[in-house]
Design an enzyme around this catalytic site. Structure first.
Site, short mmCIF file in Angstrom:
data_model
loop_
_atom_site.label_atom_id
_atom_site.label_comp_id
_atom_site.label_asym_id
_atom_site.label_seq_id
_atom_site.Cartn_x
_atom_site.Cartn_y
_atom_site.Cartn_z
N CYS A 142 -5.61 -0.76 -6.86
CA CYS A 142 -4.21 -0.87 -6.40
C CYS A 142 -3.86 -2.33 -6.15
O CYS A 142 -2.74 -2.76 -6.38
CB CYS A 142 -3.99 -0.06 -5.13
SG CYS A 142 -4.86 -0.74 -3.69
N GLU A 163 -0.22 1.89 9.21
CA GLU A 163 -1.45 2.36 9.84
C GLU A 163 -1.14 2.74 11.28
O GLU A 163 -0.30 2.11 11.91
CB GLU A 163 -2.56 1.29 9.84
CG GLU A 163 -3.30 1.17 8.52
CD GLU A 163 -2.53 0.39 7.48
OE1 GLU A 163 -1.79 -0.53 7.88
OE2 GLU A 163 -2.63 0.71 6.28
N CYS A 205 -4.04 7.28 -1.50
CA CYS A 205 -5.32 7.38 -2.22
C CYS A 205 -6.44 7.93 -1.35
O CYS A 205 -7.39 8.52 -1.88
CB CYS A 205 -5.71 6.01 -2.77
SG CYS A 205 -4.31 5.12 -3.44
N TYR A 248 -9.30 0.69 -5.07
CA TYR A 248 -8.74 -0.62 -4.70
C TYR A 248 -8.23 -1.42 -5.89
O TYR A 248 -7.79 -2.56 -5.72
CB TYR A 248 -9.73 -1.39 -3.82
CG TYR A 248 -9.51 -1.00 -2.37
CD1 TYR A 248 -9.90 0.25 -1.91
CD2 TYR A 248 -8.84 -1.83 -1.49
CE1 TYR A 248 -9.65 0.64 -0.61
CE2 TYR A 248 -8.58 -1.45 -0.19
CZ TYR A 248 -8.98 -0.20 0.24
OH TYR A 248 -8.71 0.18 1.54
N THR A 270 -4.05 5.15 7.52
CA THR A 270 -3.02 4.79 6.54
C THR A 270 -2.10 5.98 6.29
O THR A 270 -2.56 7.07 5.94
CB THR A 270 -3.69 4.35 5.22
OG1 THR A 270 -4.42 3.16 5.49
CG2 THR A 270 -2.68 4.08 4.13
N GLU A 311 -6.65 -5.18 4.65
CA GLU A 311 -7.11 -3.89 4.12
C GLU A 311 -8.11 -4.13 2.99
O GLU A 311 -9.06 -3.37 2.80
CB GLU A 311 -5.91 -3.10 3.61
CG GLU A 311 -6.22 -1.63 3.35
CD GLU A 311 -4.95 -0.82 3.15
OE1 GLU A 311 -3.94 -1.40 2.70
OE2 GLU A 311 -4.96 0.38 3.44
N HIS A 355 -13.18 5.80 -3.42
CA HIS A 355 -12.17 4.98 -2.75
C HIS A 355 -12.34 3.50 -3.05
O HIS A 355 -11.35 2.76 -3.12
CB HIS A 355 -12.22 5.25 -1.25
CG HIS A 355 -10.94 4.92 -0.57
ND1 HIS A 355 -9.71 5.25 -1.09
CD2 HIS A 355 -10.67 4.24 0.58
CE1 HIS A 355 -8.76 4.81 -0.29
NE2 HIS A 355 -9.31 4.18 0.73
N CYS A 410 0.85 -1.19 0.00
CA CYS A 410 0.00 0.00 0.00
C CYS A 410 0.88 1.25 0.00
O CYS A 410 1.74 1.40 0.87
CB CYS A 410 -0.88 -0.02 1.25
SG CYS A 410 -1.67 1.55 1.62
C1 LIG Z 1 -5.35 -1.74 6.77
C2 LIG Z 1 -6.45 -0.73 6.90
C3 LIG Z 1 -6.26 0.57 6.44
C4 LIG Z 1 -7.25 1.54 6.62
N1 LIG Z 1 -7.00 2.83 6.24
C5 LIG Z 1 -7.89 3.80 6.58
C6 LIG Z 1 -7.59 5.18 6.36
O1 LIG Z 1 -6.54 5.55 5.85
N2 LIG Z 1 -8.48 6.12 6.74
C7 LIG Z 1 -9.65 5.77 7.33
O2 LIG Z 1 -10.41 6.68 7.66
N3 LIG Z 1 -9.97 4.47 7.55
C8 LIG Z 1 -9.11 3.49 7.21
N4 LIG Z 1 -9.43 2.16 7.44
C9 LIG Z 1 -10.65 1.87 8.16
C10 LIG Z 1 -11.73 1.08 7.45
O3 LIG Z 1 -12.52 1.91 6.65
C11 LIG Z 1 -12.53 0.37 8.56
O4 LIG Z 1 -11.71 -0.65 9.08
C12 LIG Z 1 -13.85 -0.18 8.09
O5 LIG Z 1 -14.75 0.84 7.76
C13 LIG Z 1 -14.46 -1.09 9.17
O6 LIG Z 1 -14.55 -0.40 10.40
P1 LIG Z 1 -14.01 -1.09 11.74
O7 LIG Z 1 -12.60 -1.49 11.51
O8 LIG Z 1 -14.32 -0.18 12.85
O9 LIG Z 1 -14.84 -2.42 11.88
P2 LIG Z 1 -16.34 -2.56 12.37
O10 LIG Z 1 -17.14 -1.42 11.88
O11 LIG Z 1 -16.35 -2.84 13.82
O12 LIG Z 1 -16.79 -3.86 11.57
C14 LIG Z 1 -16.65 -5.20 12.06
C15 LIG Z 1 -17.83 -6.03 11.59
O13 LIG Z 1 -19.02 -5.55 12.20
C16 LIG Z 1 -20.00 -5.24 11.22
N5 LIG Z 1 -20.73 -4.04 11.68
C17 LIG Z 1 -20.21 -2.82 11.96
N6 LIG Z 1 -21.17 -1.98 12.38
C18 LIG Z 1 -22.32 -2.67 12.36
C19 LIG Z 1 -23.67 -2.35 12.67
N7 LIG Z 1 -24.02 -1.14 13.09
N8 LIG Z 1 -24.59 -3.33 12.54
C20 LIG Z 1 -24.25 -4.57 12.12
N9 LIG Z 1 -22.99 -4.91 11.79
C21 LIG Z 1 -22.04 -3.99 11.91
C22 LIG Z 1 -19.23 -4.98 9.95
O14 LIG Z 1 -20.01 -5.23 8.78
C23 LIG Z 1 -18.07 -5.96 10.08
O15 LIG Z 1 -18.44 -7.24 9.63
C24 LIG Z 1 -8.46 1.17 7.22
C25 LIG Z 1 -8.68 -0.15 7.65
C26 LIG Z 1 -7.69 -1.09 7.51
C27 LIG Z 1 -7.92 -2.49 8.03
S1 SF4 Z 2 -6.24 2.44 -2.38
FE1 SF4 Z 2 -4.72 0.82 -2.08
S2 SF4 Z 2 -2.69 1.77 -2.16
FE2 SF4 Z 2 -4.22 3.38 -2.02
S3 SF4 Z 2 -4.25 3.86 0.15
FE3 SF4 Z 2 -5.89 2.36 -0.20
S4 SF4 Z 2 -4.98 0.30 0.07
FE4 SF4 Z 2 -3.32 1.83 -0.04
#
Ligand SMILES: Cc1cc2nc3c(=O)[nH]c(=O)nc-3n(C[C@H](O)[C@H](O)[C@H](O)COP(=O)(O)OP(=O)(O)OC[C@H]3O[C@@H](n4cnc5c(N)ncnc54)[C@H](O)[C@@H]3O)c2cc1C
Ligand code: SF4
Length: 503
Positions: A297, A256, A103, A295, A190, A445, A291, A99
């Protein structure tokens, strides 16, 4: 501050910033020189170097300064430019195998461009011109923007204002005539430590009771009151060991961190939403539409994994077997499926009132939904082709040991066309991408970034036009279909179901 012109000047720009970064329970003195953090910085540096080696792909002429700047800072004014974003993302995935972290910021700028315009139109606010000023500043210095959307969220069944602890979502604590102060925490951020500025944005639809959570603003990563806690990745300490084999990909990695905000100031000129809770859902939707097709990417990273799988098959001497060829075809098919849906979303981009182009929502969600699954199948095939050594290899130190090293190299040899070390390096790369550091980007991710799988299914469900499709079927089956006031006609003469906001 000087304009960043290449990877080296980008890396220099990160030095001596005195960020408060915790890792392994200690403050990091200089992230740039930390062996575990540096690969993630190298990955962003590559975005600048690509802009030099391939300016048409990775840079644009800034409409604000007339000089070349990174494509990651550009607001798209045509579908072709959306497509070029995807082509750049695939190329960078190929070059880094990980990554490259830019983006979220790019997609935040593009979505905010149209949302601020439409907000101003309704409310008479001046967010759009402030956003353009900020964009101009970012272009002048060619800086990196991180996108901070995801809050820690506490109890997922409760809205922000219903949480026991109000800090579960970033919110405004205090307003002054110069700006606002915010507290809360953003998770999984990220590239935040490798950025210059961060754009904080709400993470979900908000109601009137959540007004203080409806805040969008740009914050320098060095702002007072911000603390970063670096996220651990599988096998991350391998980057801190001697040698370059066990780490799998010694040069590049993702990043992250959790970001804690304790009364952080956002100046008026950097506020692009303040209390307009009814526009939060539109922003989240536009952002995720960009966004989710970003992906693609992963198709660039997938190209590397396909190359590694094909290489290990040769190194094992089995490349001519029909099932091996077929498995490589399967990997390619899966990989191109991701790319095809993402780039199709961009090709179907349309002009918003602001002049900025927005990509196709349905195809973008289909792309990201593929990404939540297909890289896992590709990872499984690559491990199948690798054989068990992908998870049982001795360490680099043992390979170099004066007594056992020679014996290990003898017994770890595959086809005589390759050295044992070459075979080991490819095995370690597959390990890195499917179980190690870069599995964070390639697999986890892929599941959660830009929203967990259910988030895409909700959007696909909203847009699947079932009533329209039932009409098609009924009409061909000879059943009379009546005009329905809920159907609208598009420019091609097709009837479409009105999409109601069901959330
Ligand atoms: C490697 C990585 C990079 C990331 N980079 C960024 C970034 O740069 N900027 C950024 O802002 N975010 C980033 N994210 C965040 C990403 O958008 C979130 O991880 C994602 O939206 C899920 O949120 P959460 O991790 O809180 O999981 P949760 O929301 O807790 O989800 C866990 C599970 O619970 C379920 N769930 C959640 N809420 C509910 C509900 N109300 N009712 C029923 N089911 C539910 C979901 O469907 C899922 O199956 C990144 C995540 C990862 C893993
Ligand atoms: S789109 Fe792909 S390379 Fe770009 S920030 Fe997200 S995971 Fe990283």
């Amino acid at each position: 501050m000087k304009k960043i012109t290449d990877g080296k000047s980008y890396i220099d720009s990160l030095r001596n910033r005195n960020l408060i970064v915790y890792l392994f329970g200690e403050k990091v003195k200089e992230p740039v020189d930390h062996k575990m953090i540096r690969p993630s910085i190298n990955a962003i540096a590559k975005t600048y170097d690509l802009a030099i080696s391939n300016p048409d792909l990775a840079s644009v002429v800034s409409p604000f300064t007339g000089e070349r700047v990174s494509r990651f800072l550009h607001v798209c004014t045509s579908a072709e430019e959306l497509v070029l974003q995807n082509k750049m993302q695939r190329k960078l995935g190929q070059l880094t195998g990980t990554c490259f972290q830019r983006c979220v910021g790019m997609d935040a700028f593009n979505s905010l461009y149209s949302v601020t315009y439409e907000m101003d139109e309704v409310n008479g606010s001046v967010y759009h011109s402030k956003l353009k000023e900020f964009l101009k500043f970012m272009h002048q210095y060619n800086l990196v923007l991180g996108g901070a959307m995801t809050d820690v969220k506490g109890d997922r069944s409760l809205a922000p204002h219903q949480q026991e602890d109000p800090d579960m979502f970033l919110h405004i604590n205090k307003r002054t005539d110069k700006g606002v102060y915010v507290s809360g925490a953003k998770a999984h951020q990220t590239g935040c430590i490798n950025s210059h500025w961060m754009m904080v944005m709400p993470t979900m639809r908000l109601s009137e009771a959540d007004k203080d959570y409806a805040i969008v603003g740009a914050v320098p990563v060095t702002a007072e009151g911000i603390t970063y806690i670096y996220g651990r990745q599988s096998c991350d300490t391998r980057s801190m060991e001697e040698g370059s084999i066990d780490v799998g990909n010694a040069e590049y990695g993702g990043q992250e961190a959790m970001v804690l905000f304790d009364n952080v100031f956002i100046a008026n000129e950097h506020i692009f939403m303040d209390g307009e809770y009814d526009f939060a859902a539109l922003l989240v939707e536009r952002f995720t539409t960009y966004h989710r097709r970003s992906y693609v990417c992963k198709s660039g990273v997938g190209d590397v994994l396909i190359g590694a799988a094909a290489s290990i098959a040769e190194m094992n001497g089995v490349e001519k077997a029909s099932h091996i060829k077929d498995k490589l075809v399967q990997m390619s098919h899966l990989n191109e499926t991701i790319y095809a849906t993402g780039i199709a979303s961009s090709y179907q981009g349309f002009k918003t009132k602001s002049g900025c182009y927005q990509c196709d929502d349905m195809l973008s969600n289909v792309c990201k939904h593929h990404v939540t699954k297909l890289p896992f199948e590709m990872a499984q095939i690559s491990q199948d082709l690798a054989g068990g050594f992908v998870s049982t290899l001795p360490s680099e130190k043992d390979l170099n040991h004066p007594e056992i090293g020679k014996l290990l190299k003898k017994y770890l040899k595959g086809s005589s066309r390759f050295s044992s070390e070459e075979r080991i390096r490819i095995l370690r790369l597959i390990e890195n991408m499917t179980m190690g550091r870069n599995a964070v980007g390639y697999l986890t991710e892929s599941v959660h970034g830009a929203g967990s799988p259910q988030a895409q299914r909700v959007q696909i469900g909203r847009m699947m036009q079932l009533e329209y499709k039932k009409r098609l079927a009924k009409s061909l089956a000879g059943i009379e279909v009546k005009t329905d006031k809920n159907m609208i006609i598009n420019e091609l003469g097709d009837y479409f179901e009105r999409v109601f906001d069901t959330n």
